[in-house]
Design a protein around this motif. Sequence first.
Motif: not given
Length: 350
Positions: A33, A59, A67
């Motif tokens: 992330t 993504a 992400k």
Amino acid sequence: MTFDRRKFLTLAGTAVAAPAVMRVTRANAQEVTLKMHHFLPPVANGHSKFLKPWADKVAAESNGRIKIDIFPSMQLGGTPPQLFDQARDGVADIVWTLPGNTPGRFTGIEAFELPFVSNKRALVNSLALTDYAEQNLKDEFKDVKPICFWAHDHGLIHANKQVKTMEDLKGLKLRFPTRLAGEALRTLGANAIGMPIPQVPESLAQRVIDGCVVPWEVVPSIKVQELVKYHTEIPGSPTFYVATFILAMNRAKYDSLAPELKAVLDKNSGAVAAAMAGRVWDEQAVVVSEMVRKRGNTITTLDEAEAARWRKTTEPVIDGWVKAAKDKGLDGAKLLESARAALAKHEKAA
């Protein structure tokens, strides 16, 4: 019969084991992330029509393994001029910012910000800047991993009085976005005032400034069309001014990614991302200018003779930049030639 039985058992064992191996592979696949930070509000076109779609594309193409959480409006803290260093230092993984927010720090990229050098179209500017950066800016931006560079379309003057000539600029307090745009405005007679874009609406409302210099795309996000009634376009290419941008990633974070995740980011970097951004700015210029016109605001386009006066008057800004670049050990004349060649190439191809 014995052979067939052994073969069956071997095949059956392989079939049973295979899903387990696949599960291990998925379990061990790197997922990451990333935090993206920028200064515009989430309603801004730069956020909603470029940065978010770009993050969503990354993504999707990574099958959800990358992400990207976006933090607009400086939600991670700091000020817009600190964004580049936030990417360098890892405060944010990715930032979207203007090199011009830190005047004099990134001299090479300023060649595109000189008055009457860049194209009227963002797509042309962005693809040209991509080529130029590959040739000239590797050292200047070595502290980060550049995802892409781009430059917007033509900048306009938005003010609380109509600007039709250079004389109309005299003493007018105008917010400028880059150091060189400020120098150009001063040369033309304006009282140029530097400030980050988030401060512009209140400054216009409180009459701290009389207007600002921004492209059409920015206008709705800071409600310029509600705060001033007059907008002045400078015709043709090259145009009066543009600002350059960078989408930059923390280099250590990029280096830590699995090769297949780096490949996804690389596929969505460079000219691909620059063109994606450039098209947004060009498309929104049409949409926003039409919206402003329908609202009843006055849009003035300088005549060719007046525009020629502006170009001639601002030539010392270019000469001064070339000299200042030389003082920093850079061949400003060669950089300017490289920028103009890249712009000519992509204008012809557009």
